[in-house]
Design a protein around this motif. Sequence first.
Motif, PDB file in Angstrom:
ATOM      1  N   ALA A 178      -3.524   5.853 -21.932  1.00  0.00           N
ATOM      2  CA  ALA A 178      -3.260   4.606 -21.203  1.00  0.00           C
ATOM      3  C   ALA A 178      -2.401   4.872 -19.975  1.00  0.00           C
ATOM      4  N   GLN A 179      -1.444   5.773 -20.109  1.00  0.00           N
ATOM      5  CA  GLN A 179      -0.586   6.098 -18.967  1.00  0.00           C
ATOM      6  C   GLN A 179      -1.390   6.784 -17.865  1.00  0.00           C
ATOM      7  N   GLN A 180      -2.337   7.647 -18.271  1.00  0.00           N
ATOM      8  CA  GLN A 180      -3.173   8.315 -17.273  1.00  0.00           C
ATOM      9  C   GLN A 180      -4.069   7.312 -16.535  1.00  0.00           C
ATOM     10  N   LYS A 181      -4.588   6.326 -17.262  1.00  0.00           N
ATOM     11  CA  LYS A 181      -5.413   5.302 -16.619  1.00  0.00           C
ATOM     12  C   LYS A 181      -4.570   4.427 -15.689  1.00  0.00           C
ATOM     13  N   LEU A 182      -3.350   4.143 -16.124  1.00  0.00           N
ATOM     14  CA  LEU A 182      -2.444   3.381 -15.262  1.00  0.00           C
ATOM     15  C   LEU A 182      -2.162   4.146 -13.977  1.00  0.00           C
ATOM     16  N   GLN A 183      -1.898   5.433 -14.129  1.00  0.00           N
ATOM     17  CA  GLN A 183      -1.601   6.249 -12.951  1.00  0.00           C
ATOM     18  C   GLN A 183      -2.787   6.250 -11.980  1.00  0.00           C
ATOM     19  N   ALA A 184      -4.006   6.335 -12.515  1.00  0.00           N
ATOM     20  CA  ALA A 184      -5.195   6.325 -11.658  1.00  0.00           C
ATOM     21  C   ALA A 184      -5.320   4.984 -10.932  1.00  0.00           C
ATOM     22  N   THR A 185      -5.037   3.890 -11.645  1.00  0.00           N
ATOM     23  CA  THR A 185      -5.112   2.562 -11.027  1.00  0.00           C
ATOM     24  C   THR A 185      -4.074   2.421  -9.926  1.00  0.00           C
ATOM     25  N   MET A 186      -2.862   2.906 -10.180  1.00  0.00           N
ATOM     26  CA  MET A 186      -1.802   2.789  -9.187  1.00  0.00           C
ATOM     27  C   MET A 186      -2.081   3.680  -7.979  1.00  0.00           C
ATOM     28  N   ASN A 187      -2.633   4.872  -8.205  1.00  0.00           N
ATOM     29  CA  ASN A 187      -2.985   5.748  -7.082  1.00  0.00           C
ATOM     30  C   ASN A 187      -4.035   5.073  -6.182  1.00  0.00           C
ATOM     31  N   ALA A 188      -5.016   4.446  -6.834  1.00  0.00           N
ATOM     32  CA  ALA A 188      -6.037   3.735  -6.062  1.00  0.00           C
ATOM     33  C   ALA A 188      -5.416   2.567  -5.301  1.00  0.00           C
ATOM     34  N   GLY A 189      -4.473   1.872  -5.960  1.00  0.00           N
ATOM     35  CA  GLY A 189      -3.813   0.750  -5.303  1.00  0.00           C
ATOM     36  C   GLY A 189      -3.012   1.189  -4.095  1.00  0.00           C
ATOM     37  N   VAL A 190      -2.274   2.274  -4.222  1.00  0.00           N
ATOM     38  CA  VAL A 190      -1.487   2.786  -3.095  1.00  0.00           C
ATOM     39  C   VAL A 190      -2.403   3.172  -1.942  1.00  0.00           C
ATOM     40  N   SER A 191      -3.527   3.800  -2.271  1.00  0.00           N
ATOM     41  CA  SER A 191      -4.484   4.180  -1.231  1.00  0.00           C
ATOM     42  C   SER A 191      -5.022   2.944  -0.510  1.00  0.00           C
ATOM     43  N   ASN A 192      -5.309   1.888  -1.263  1.00  0.00           N
ATOM     44  CA  ASN A 192      -5.834   0.671  -0.646  1.00  0.00           C
ATOM     45  C   ASN A 192      -4.773  -0.088   0.147  1.00  0.00           C
ATOM     46  N   VAL A 193      -3.508   0.001  -0.291  1.00  0.00           N
ATOM     47  CA  VAL A 193      -2.436  -0.600   0.506  1.00  0.00           C
ATOM     48  C   VAL A 193      -2.351   0.104   1.854  1.00  0.00           C
ATOM     49  N   THR A 194      -2.458   1.423   1.829  1.00  0.00           N
ATOM     50  CA  THR A 194      -2.451   2.188   3.078  1.00  0.00           C
ATOM     51  C   THR A 194      -3.623   1.778   3.970  1.00  0.00           C
ATOM     52  N   SER A 195      -4.796   1.573   3.349  1.00  0.00           N
ATOM     53  CA  SER A 195      -5.961   1.123   4.100  1.00  0.00           C
ATOM     54  C   SER A 195      -5.714  -0.247   4.718  1.00  0.00           C
ATOM     55  N   ALA A 196      -5.065  -1.134   3.952  1.00  0.00           N
ATOM     56  CA  ALA A 196      -4.754  -2.474   4.467  1.00  0.00           C
ATOM     57  C   ALA A 196      -3.765  -2.409   5.621  1.00  0.00           C
ATOM     58  N   MET A 197      -2.799  -1.509   5.530  1.00  0.00           N
ATOM     59  CA  MET A 197      -1.839  -1.337   6.617  1.00  0.00           C
ATOM     60  C   MET A 197      -2.541  -0.849   7.873  1.00  0.00           C
ATOM     61  N   ASN A 198      -3.491   0.057   7.697  1.00  0.00           N
ATOM     62  CA  ASN A 198      -4.237   0.558   8.854  1.00  0.00           C
ATOM     63  C   ASN A 198      -5.048  -0.555   9.509  1.00  0.00           C
ATOM     64  N   GLN A 199      -5.627  -1.428   8.678  1.00  0.00           N
ATOM     65  CA  GLN A 199      -6.422  -2.531   9.221  1.00  0.00           C
ATOM     66  C   GLN A 199      -5.549  -3.507   9.993  1.00  0.00           C
ATOM     67  N   ALA A 200      -4.390  -3.853   9.413  1.00  0.00           N
ATOM     68  CA  ALA A 200      -3.462  -4.738  10.122  1.00  0.00           C
ATOM     69  C   ALA A 200      -2.973  -4.072  11.410  1.00  0.00           C
ATOM     70  N   GLY A 201      -2.787  -2.737  11.349  1.00  0.00           N
ATOM     71  CA  GLY A 201      -2.395  -2.006  12.555  1.00  0.00           C
ATOM     72  C   GLY A 201      -3.460  -2.072  13.633  1.00  0.00           C
ATOM     73  N   SER A 202      -4.730  -2.028  13.225  1.00  0.00           N
ATOM     74  CA  SER A 202      -5.824  -2.150  14.198  1.00  0.00           C
ATOM     75  C   SER A 202      -5.807  -3.522  14.858  1.00  0.00           C
ATOM     76  N   ALA A 203      -5.472  -4.555  14.061  1.00  0.00           N
ATOM     77  CA  ALA A 203      -5.388  -5.905  14.627  1.00  0.00           C
ATOM     78  C   ALA A 203      -4.245  -5.992  15.632  1.00  0.00           C
ATOM     79  N   LEU A 204      -3.134  -5.341  15.316  1.00  0.00           N
ATOM     80  CA  LEU A 204      -2.008  -5.313  16.258  1.00  0.00           C
ATOM     81  C   LEU A 204      -2.393  -4.581  17.540  1.00  0.00           C
ATOM     82  N   THR A 205      -3.129  -3.488  17.391  1.00  0.00           N
ATOM     83  CA  THR A 205      -3.593  -2.749  18.568  1.00  0.00           C
ATOM     84  C   THR A 205      -4.498  -3.628  19.425  1.00  0.00           C
ATOM     85  N   SER A 206      -5.357  -4.414  18.749  1.00  0.00           N
ATOM     86  CA  SER A 206      -6.237  -5.321  19.481  1.00  0.00           C
ATOM     87  C   SER A 206      -5.435  -6.338  20.282  1.00  0.00           C
ATOM     88  N   ILE A 207      -4.346  -6.846  19.680  1.00  0.00           N
ATOM     89  CA  ILE A 207      -3.492  -7.792  20.399  1.00  0.00           C
ATOM     90  C   ILE A 207      -2.865  -7.120  21.613  1.00  0.00           C
TER      91      ILE A 207
END
Length: 521
Positions: A426-455
Motif C-alpha cells: 500500500a505504501q508503494q502504491k501511495l508513493q507511485a500516486t504521489m509521484n504522479a501527482g507531483v509530476s502533474n503539479v509541475t505540468s500545471a505550473m508550466n501551463q500557468a507559466g505559459s499563460a503568464l508568458t502569453s500575457i
Amino acid sequence: MRISTSQYYETTAANYSRGYNNALQTSAEASSLVKVNTAADDPVGAARLIQLGQQSAALTQYTSNISTLKSSYSQSETALTAIQDAMQSARETALSANNGTNTDADRKAFAQQLTQIQQTILGLMNSQDSSGNYIFGGSKTSAPPYTANSDGTYSYNGDQSQLNMAIGDNHSVASNITGWEAFQQSINTARTQVAMTAPAVDDGRVTLSNGQISDSATYDAKFSGGQPYTISFVSGTQLKITDASGTDVTAEASQNGAISNSNGANQTVTFRGVDLGLNINLQSGDVPNTVLPGHTFTLATQPDTFNTSRSAGNPSTAVVTSATTTNQAVYNSTFPAGGAILKFTSATAYDLYAAPISASSRPVSSGTLAGSTATAAGVSLTFGSAPAAGDQFVVQSNNHQTQNILDTMSLMISALNTPVDGSAVAQQKLQATMNAGVSNVTSAMNQAGSALTSIGTRGQALDDQSTTNQSLVLANSTSQSAIRDADPAEVMTRLTLQQTMLQAAQLAFSKINQLGLFNKI
C-alpha cells in the motif's frame, strides 16, 4: 461706351460688398486663427479634415482600449502569479508528504494542508474583476468557471472564446486568458494504467505502478498502436512485454526487461515513453525464480470517463448514476468531441446531440431505454430513477490527456487520507500516486507559466502599438493643423491688404461720385 449712373452704382456697391465680406472673413480668421470653418471655405481641405477627425477618434478609442487591456492583463497576471505560488506550495507539501517516514496521521495532516491550498487555488481560478465578471471563463463571465462535481472532480464551465479588442488599424489582441488555456491543457503524465491479471489473488510480491509519461514524443508515436500490453515475469531477473497482437516488444524496454530481485525496491522500467515503478517484495524463504514467474499485468491508456449533469429544468428528478464506454469503435467514430446532450422525447425514447443544441441540430444517435440504461454513440448511461419526456442530460467525455490542478490535488488528497501503515504494498502504491501527482503539479505550473508568458507577449504588443499610435496622433494633429489653422503673419498681412483696398475703394467711389453732371450745374 457710356456707363449709366445706376450701373456704376450697382457695380461699385457689389465690389465694395465683396471686399467688405472678404475683410470681415479674414478678420474672423485672424481672431480665431482657423481658416476652414465650413466646407465652403476649402472643400478639399474640409473633406480631408473629416477623414483626419475619424482617424483621431479611432486613435482615441485605441488608447482607451489599450488602457482597458492593461488593466485586464494586470488582474489576470496577479491571479496567475498567486496560483503559481499556491501550486509551488502544493508541490512542496506533496514532496514532504511522500516521505517514507510519515505515519497515517502525518499524511492526514498533509492532506488537510493540500485541501486548504486546493480551495485557495479554486478561489483564484474563479477570480472576478471590478465589474464582477469572472476573468477565466472566456465569454461566460457571469458564472464561476470552476465548480466541484459530486465525485470529487472539478469541471470547467467556461469556454475557449477570446474577447478581442482593437488596438490599431487591423490589429486586435485578446483581452482575456481563458481557464481552458491556463489550466485545462496541463499535460497529464499519469494517463496509463496497470492491472494485475495473475495471480488471481495479489500476493504482494510484485507491485507495478500505473506509470508516468517521461517522453511524450515516443509515447505519442509508439504506445497507443500496440496496447493493451501484457507484462509477464518469466524469471527472477527478467520480464517480458508483448503487444496486443502477441509480438514480443521487450527489446524496447529499459535494460531489455532485466530486473533486480536482490535490491528490488523502487526500480524503474521504461517502455515506449512510459516509466513504470517496480517493487519486488520477496518474503522470507522465497526463491525469486520460483515465486516471480507467473505474475502478469496489462498496461494500457486509461479509458475515457464521463462527467454528467442534469438540466435544471428537467421534469423528472432522474440523474445519471454511471456512464461507461460499451462499444469503443462506435464511440470513437460518433461521440461528439465537444460533449453531448441526451434529450428524452418520451419516457423511453431519446436522442443524442452534439453540444450545444441549436435549431438546426440533428441527433448523432437515437434509441430506446432498456431497463434503466440508455445507450448512444457507444456510451451506456444508467439512471437512478425513470426519466421523463423533455429531460436533458449533459455528457462530457474526459480522455485524460490533460488534467487540471484541482483534479490532480483531489487524487493526492484521497491517497493521503487512505491508511497504509503496516502494508509495504500500500505504501508503494501511495508513493507511485504521489509521484504522479507531483509530476502533474509541475505540468500545471508550466501551463500557468505559459499563460503568464502569453500575457507578457500581449503586453509587449500593447506597448509597441501604443508607441505607433502616439506617432500617428502627432502626425494627425500636424496634418489637421496644416489644413485648418491659419498662419498669423499671412492672415494679418492679407487683412491689412484687404482693409487698404476697401479704404481705397471707398475713396475712389467718393471721388468719382463728384464727377457727375449735376455737380457742374
